[in-house]
Each structure stands twice: as structure tokens, then as C-alpha cells.
Motif scaffolding. Sequence first.
Motif, PDB file in Angstrom:
ATOM      1  N   ALA A   1       0.862  -1.182   0.000  1.00 17.32           N
ATOM      2  CA  ALA A   1       0.000   0.000   0.000  1.00 17.32           C
ATOM      3  C   ALA A   1       0.895   1.227   0.000  1.00 17.32           C
ATOM      4  O   ALA A   1       1.940   1.241   0.664  1.00 17.32           O
ATOM      5  CB  ALA A   1      -0.908   0.003   1.231  1.00 17.32           C
ATOM      6  N   SER A   2       0.494   2.260  -0.729  1.00 15.80           N
ATOM      7  CA  SER A   2       1.282   3.497  -0.762  1.00 15.80           C
ATOM      8  C   SER A   2       0.375   4.700  -0.580  1.00 15.80           C
ATOM      9  O   SER A   2      -0.808   4.664  -0.908  1.00 15.80           O
ATOM     10  CB  SER A   2       2.055   3.616  -2.080  1.00 15.80           C
ATOM     11  OG  SER A   2       1.178   3.811  -3.169  1.00 15.80           O
ATOM     12  N   GLU A   3       0.975   5.763  -0.062  1.00 11.12           N
ATOM     13  CA  GLU A   3       0.270   7.028   0.176  1.00 11.12           C
ATOM     14  C   GLU A   3       1.250   8.177  -0.060  1.00 11.12           C
ATOM     15  O   GLU A   3       2.394   8.110   0.385  1.00 11.12           O
ATOM     16  CB  GLU A   3      -0.228   7.111   1.622  1.00 11.12           C
ATOM     17  CG  GLU A   3      -1.464   6.303   1.905  1.00 11.12           C
ATOM     18  CD  GLU A   3      -2.718   6.910   1.290  1.00 11.12           C
ATOM     19  OE1 GLU A   3      -2.747   8.128   1.047  1.00 11.12           O
ATOM     20  OE2 GLU A   3      -3.655   6.143   1.057  1.00 11.12           O
ATOM     21  N   PRO A   4       0.786   9.245  -0.706  1.00 10.15           N
ATOM     22  CA  PRO A   4       1.662  10.390  -0.921  1.00 10.15           C
ATOM     23  C   PRO A   4       1.608  11.433   0.197  1.00 10.15           C
ATOM     24  O   PRO A   4       2.498  12.270   0.301  1.00 10.15           O
ATOM     25  CB  PRO A   4       1.132  10.990  -2.221  1.00 10.15           C
ATOM     26  CG  PRO A   4      -0.321  10.675  -2.174  1.00 10.15           C
ATOM     27  CD  PRO A   4      -0.437   9.342  -1.482  1.00 10.15           C
ATOM     28  N   LEU A   5       0.577  11.406   1.042  1.00 12.50           N
ATOM     29  CA  LEU A   5       0.393  12.476   2.024  1.00 12.50           C
ATOM     30  C   LEU A   5       0.442  12.015   3.475  1.00 12.50           C
ATOM     31  O   LEU A   5       0.919  12.744   4.335  1.00 12.50           O
ATOM     32  CB  LEU A   5      -0.949  13.187   1.777  1.00 12.50           C
ATOM     33  CG  LEU A   5      -1.105  13.826   0.400  1.00 12.50           C
ATOM     34  CD1 LEU A   5      -2.511  14.373   0.220  1.00 12.50           C
ATOM     35  CD2 LEU A   5      -0.063  14.919   0.210  1.00 12.50           C
ATOM     36  N   CYS A   6      -0.087  10.842   3.776  1.00 15.01           N
ATOM     37  CA  CYS A   6      -0.142  10.392   5.168  1.00 15.01           C
ATOM     38  C   CYS A   6       0.553   9.049   5.308  1.00 15.01           C
ATOM     39  O   CYS A   6       0.801   8.363   4.321  1.00 15.01           O
ATOM     40  CB  CYS A   6      -1.594  10.298   5.641  1.00 15.01           C
ATOM     41  SG  CYS A   6      -2.625   9.232   4.628  1.00 15.01           S
ATOM     42  N   LEU A   7       0.878   8.689   6.541  1.00 16.49           N
ATOM     43  CA  LEU A   7       1.523   7.403   6.776  1.00 16.49           C
ATOM     44  C   LEU A   7       0.559   6.266   6.468  1.00 16.49           C
ATOM     45  O   LEU A   7      -0.627   6.343   6.778  1.00 16.49           O
ATOM     46  CB  LEU A   7       1.987   7.287   8.232  1.00 16.49           C
ATOM     47  CG  LEU A   7       3.196   8.116   8.605  1.00 16.49           C
ATOM     48  CD1 LEU A   7       3.490   7.954  10.093  1.00 16.49           C
ATOM     49  CD2 LEU A   7       4.414   7.716   7.783  1.00 16.49           C
ATOM     50  N   VAL A   8       1.077   5.229   5.869  1.00 17.81           N
ATOM     51  CA  VAL A   8       0.259   4.079   5.524  1.00 17.81           C
ATOM     52  C   VAL A   8       0.809   2.843   6.224  1.00 17.81           C
ATOM     53  O   VAL A   8       2.018   2.689   6.390  1.00 17.81           O
ATOM     54  CB  VAL A   8       0.214   3.870   3.989  1.00 17.81           C
ATOM     55  CG1 VAL A   8       1.565   3.486   3.429  1.00 17.81           C
ATOM     56  CG2 VAL A   8      -0.816   2.835   3.614  1.00 17.81           C
ATOM     57  N   GLY A   9      -0.106   2.004   6.665  1.00 19.43           N
ATOM     58  CA  GLY A   9       0.264   0.734   7.267  1.00 19.43           C
ATOM     59  C   GLY A   9      -0.550  -0.371   6.629  1.00 19.43           C
ATOM     60  O   GLY A   9      -1.659  -0.141   6.153  1.00 19.43           O
ATOM     61  N   LEU A  10       0.008  -1.554   6.614  1.00 26.09           N
ATOM     62  CA  LEU A  10      -0.669  -2.698   6.024  1.00 26.09           C
ATOM     63  C   LEU A  10      -0.298  -3.931   6.827  1.00 26.09           C
ATOM     64  O   LEU A  10       0.877  -4.175   7.084  1.00 26.09           O
ATOM     65  CB  LEU A  10      -0.224  -2.868   4.562  1.00 26.09           C
ATOM     66  CG  LEU A  10      -0.739  -4.090   3.816  1.00 26.09           C
ATOM     67  CD1 LEU A  10      -2.243  -3.993   3.616  1.00 26.09           C
ATOM     68  CD2 LEU A  10      -0.029  -4.223   2.483  1.00 26.09           C
ATOM     69  N   ASP A  11      -1.296  -4.693   7.239  1.00 21.44           N
ATOM     70  CA  ASP A  11      -1.080  -5.956   7.930  1.00 21.44           C
ATOM     71  C   ASP A  11      -1.953  -7.011   7.291  1.00 21.44           C
ATOM     72  O   ASP A  11      -3.181  -6.878   7.284  1.00 21.44           O
ATOM     73  CB  ASP A  11      -1.430  -5.848   9.422  1.00 21.44           C
ATOM     74  CG  ASP A  11      -0.415  -5.045  10.199  1.00 21.44           C
ATOM     75  OD1 ASP A  11       0.784  -5.344  10.072  1.00 21.44           O
ATOM     76  OD2 ASP A  11      -0.818  -4.119  10.905  1.00 21.44           O
ATOM     77  N   ILE A  12      -1.322  -8.033   6.750  1.00 25.59           N
ATOM     78  CA  ILE A  12      -2.054  -9.162   6.193  1.00 25.59           C
ATOM     79  C   ILE A  12      -2.003 -10.273   7.223  1.00 25.59           C
ATOM     80  O   ILE A  12      -0.933 -10.625   7.721  1.00 25.59           O
ATOM     81  CB  ILE A  12      -1.446  -9.618   4.857  1.00 25.59           C
ATOM     82  CG1 ILE A  12      -1.612  -8.503   3.821  1.00 25.59           C
ATOM     83  CG2 ILE A  12      -2.085 -10.928   4.390  1.00 25.59           C
ATOM     84  CD1 ILE A  12      -0.942  -8.776   2.504  1.00 25.59           C
TER      85      ILE A  12
END
Length: 175
Positions: free
Chosen positions: A110-121
Motif C-alpha cells: 500500500a502506498s500514500e503520498p500524504l499520510c503514513l500508511v500501514g498494512l497488515d495481512i
Amino acid sequence: MPEEETSGVRRWLVDIARWRPSPAQFDAAAALLPPHDRPAIYRFVKQDDRKRALVSRLLQYSLGRHVLLIPFRQINICRTPEGKLYLKNCSAFPNFNFNTSHQGDYVGIASEPLCLVGLDIVSVSKPQGETTTEFISNFSSYLTEHEWDCIVRDGTPAQVLMEFYRYSILFLSEF
């Protein structure tokens, strides 16, 4: 150009369950990566762990290439002291960040240009050697009474387990 093409926001998920590469096919896919990235993949003993690591790294390079239009050989993936991934030469979005995760048959980014991104599968799996209720009761002290009631309310063991994993992801995301 569609907004997604220029926004920097991406969510990609790859199901690797049916990908059964021969050793030569795996090595050919790993050879797509820069030489300094390959040891991190081959350090895993189990082939499934190697597959997840390889696909994760390929997704990171694909993100840099297709989202940020950085030439493949110029992509420089680094980590902060805390271990957060980032692209060193990303000028299109000054706050661009991304996160990868993998477990079981899935690898995602997952990517974001403005805010922090998190991903947990999380791979939902049936507990071995104990019932679903016995398994989740080990975590009861971490849940509020309301959360516990929502998890164990009428449902099949599979539904209870899914609800438990949903709440545990929400709990972990607070840290």
C-alpha cells in the motif's frame, strides 16, 4: 491520465498460492532485483518464505517504477532506523511512503503520498490442539467486555475466529 495514475495511492495484493516456480524460474525472478537485494530473499530456509520475500521486493520495485516513474535501476529502497521502508530518490511526492505485508498465500503493498500508511495481512487459520474459544480466551485480558461480547456472540467457530482476527488487527493498529 486517470487520477489514480498520478495520485501515488496504490493497494496491490498478490495471491501466490498457485505460483510454484522451478528453482530456475525462481532464480530468474530473483535476478530481476539488484544484487544487493537478493541475499535477503535467499536467507529464508523455507521456499514459501522465499516466495513471499521475493514477491514483496518485486512489488516495491514495481511501485517505484509504475507509480513514481523512476527507472528500475535508479530505485533506491532504504529503511529508517525504526525499519520503515522508503524510497531515497522520490521527488514526485515529498511525503510518499509505502508498507508491505505478507502471510500465508498473500503479499500486499500500500502506498500514500500524504499520510503514513500501514498494512497488515493476517492469514486466518484454525487453532491447532484447542477449540476456537480456548484459543481466543488466551487474549481476553487484552479485550474490553464489549469487544469480547462482539467476538463470541452467536456464530460458528469460523465466524468467531474471523471476528477475533478483525478485532486483533484493530488493536494492533493502535500501536
